[in-house]
Design an enzyme around this catalytic site. Structure first.
Site, PDB file in Angstrom:
ATOM      1  CB  SER A  96       7.034  13.426 -47.104  1.00 50.19           C
ATOM      2  OG  SER A  96       8.180  13.984 -47.677  1.00 50.19           O
ATOM      3  CG  ASP A 237       9.852  11.745 -44.942  1.00 43.14           C
ATOM      4  OD1 ASP A 237      10.127  12.836 -45.471  1.00 43.14           O
ATOM      5  OD2 ASP A 237       9.707  10.702 -45.594  1.00 43.14           O
ATOM      6  CG  ASP A 239      12.392  11.434 -48.081  1.00 44.80           C
ATOM      7  OD1 ASP A 239      12.127  12.598 -47.723  1.00 44.80           O
ATOM      8  OD2 ASP A 239      11.618  10.741 -48.775  1.00 44.80           O
TER       9      ASP A 239
END
Ligand code: MG
Length: 451
Positions: A96, A237, A239
């Site tokens: 992430s 990533d 999100d």
């Protein structure tokens, strides 16, 4: 064995703590858990991602799973397609927003939702007891190329928005997993796109994978210099998203969350919004003014997703920029969030600064008090026992630590999950009052520690 999974799956320095050996075991455990089911596997742009992808894949094949290789993709695309393609599980190799040397393994269930703590424990048990299901030579799995399936995700996102005008948008994927996808989606949605850091690169040469105000300075000045309408930056990533207004200002994260949540509630004529215990009270104010109600979950998108499902929420989000749009899917999705943000601006006929300005930004004070892990339960229970009598809160919430809500602010006491610390967060309408609340609770914690 200690706990492998944290709130965001497994996260550690690649090839030091997160080794191919460990990834192999995780793959074998998932194959066991799904009884050799179909598993979709994707990865981000990190240098160690192909290494870990190969190891996870080997483990899955050993247990008889069919591995569907999606390749480089954002976490939300993996989550969406896991459900859409009827997979038994999804595995994302990513750390992430962590620095480049890190990597991680995040596992999704067949609903496209990150594994719950109970489901994660099950995987951990299989690993610690080494009770893997191994197939003989006739039953080992095979791997198939599923990279073409990304188009299904692209089409789903594009059908979620119908923009009327040609927006001029600056995008900063930070060299992460949205590098190719975000500019393409915005172009196909009819926008004029100016992008920076949109070449996939595991060294993250442009900026940190964490889209902080400091990290996305270049994107902010591009919005200003190019006279663009808005800017968006994503984490490694994809999100999470952060918003940059038309003046090139980084929108405070709680403010954009609250403004967008209120918009969704207005669209639905009411409804529930799920957020976590750390979000600002401006979220409650904005959502309630729009005719909705806020429920609070533990910190972590798994918990917010669970609350969204449980309460039938119209929207869920955390102030880090992880927004969940339950109409589309239950994983936070940065690119979808940013396209829906544009649609919201169109519906409300507002510039980003106007859209955001209805939500006040309140001062927040954060203090950490050192506390040994073994002492945390005793200290927390002592603080819990005293906070009510001491502060006379109008409401008290115990979903994650103890949160006391007052008429003019709130204070949250929470043991850190990873460090020997107790974290205190206080928010109020003035800096002075927030500091007073925080200091008061610091004193309670210190007294509890002294016993
Ligand atoms: Mg992320």
């Amino acid at each position: 064995m200690g706990r492998l999974f944290g709130t965001s799956g497994i996260r550690a320095v690649a090839n030091v703590e997160l080794t191919p050996e460990l990834a192999l075991k995780v793959g074998m455990a998932i194959a066991t858990y799904t009884n050799g089911g179909d598993v979709l596997v994707a990865h981000d742009t990190r240098t160690s991602s192909p290494m870990l992808e190969s190891a996870v894949t080997a483990g899955l094949l050993s247990g008889g799973s069919t591995v569907h290789r999606l390749g480089l993709a954002p976490t939300p695309a993996l989550a969406y397609l896991t459900r859409e393609l009827g997979m038994d599980a999804g595995v994302m190799l990513t750390a992430s927003h962590n620095p480049p040397e890190y990597n991680g393994i995040k596992v999704f269930n067949s609903d496209g939702v990150a594994l719950s703590p109970e489901e994660q424990s099950r995987i951990e048990e299989i690993i610690s007891s080494e009770s893997y299901q191994r197939r003989d030579w006739r039953g080992v799995g095979h791997a198939v190329d599923a990279s073409g399936e990304i188009e299904r995700y692209v089409n789903a996102i594009l059908s979620a928005v119908d923009l009327k005008r040609e927006w001029r948008v600056v995008l900063d994927p930070g060299c992460g997993a949205t590098s190719a996808l975000a500019p393409e989606l915005f172009r196909r949605a009819g926008c004029r796109v100016y992008s920076v850091n949109s070449q996939p690169d595991g060294f993250f040469p442009g900026r940190s994978p964490n889209p902080t105000e400091d990290a996305v300075r270049l994107a902010c000045s591009m919005v200003r210099d190019l006279g663009a309408d808005v800017g968006f930056a994503y984490d490694g990533d994809g999100d999470r998203v952060v918003v940059i207004d038309e003046e090139g200002r980084y929108a405070p994260l709680d403010q954009s969350l609250a403004a967008y949540a209120a918009h969704v509630v207005r669209l639905h004529g009411g409804g529930v919004v799920a957020t976590n215990v750390e979000a600002s009270m401006c979220v409650d104010e904005a959502v309630e003014a729009a005719g909705g109600r806020v429920v609070r979950a533990r910190v972590g998108d798994v918990h917010v997703a669970q609350a969204v499902k449980e309460h039938g929420a119209v929207f869920g989000g955390e102030p880090c920029g992880a927004w969940i749009h339950p109409k589309h899917h239950l994983a936070p999705d940065g690119v979808l969030s940013s396209l829906l943000f544009l649609a919201a601006l169109e519906t409300e006929g507002a510039k980003p600064s106007d859209f955001l300005s209805g939500v006040p930004v309140y001062p927040v004070v954060r203090v950490n008090v050192p506390c040994e892990n073994s002492e945390k339960p005793r200290v927390m229970s002592a603080v819990d026992g005293r906070i009510e009598g001491a502060l006379q809160p109008v409401d008290i919430l115990r979903v994650d630590g103890v949160a006391a809500k007052l008429s003019d602010g709130w204070v949250l006491v929470r043991p850190s999950g990873t460090e020997p610390l107790i974290r205190i967060t206080a928010e109020a309408k003035t800096e002075e009052r927030a500091r007073e609340l925080a200091n008061f609770v610091v004193k309670l914690v210190e007294e509890a520690k002294a016993g």
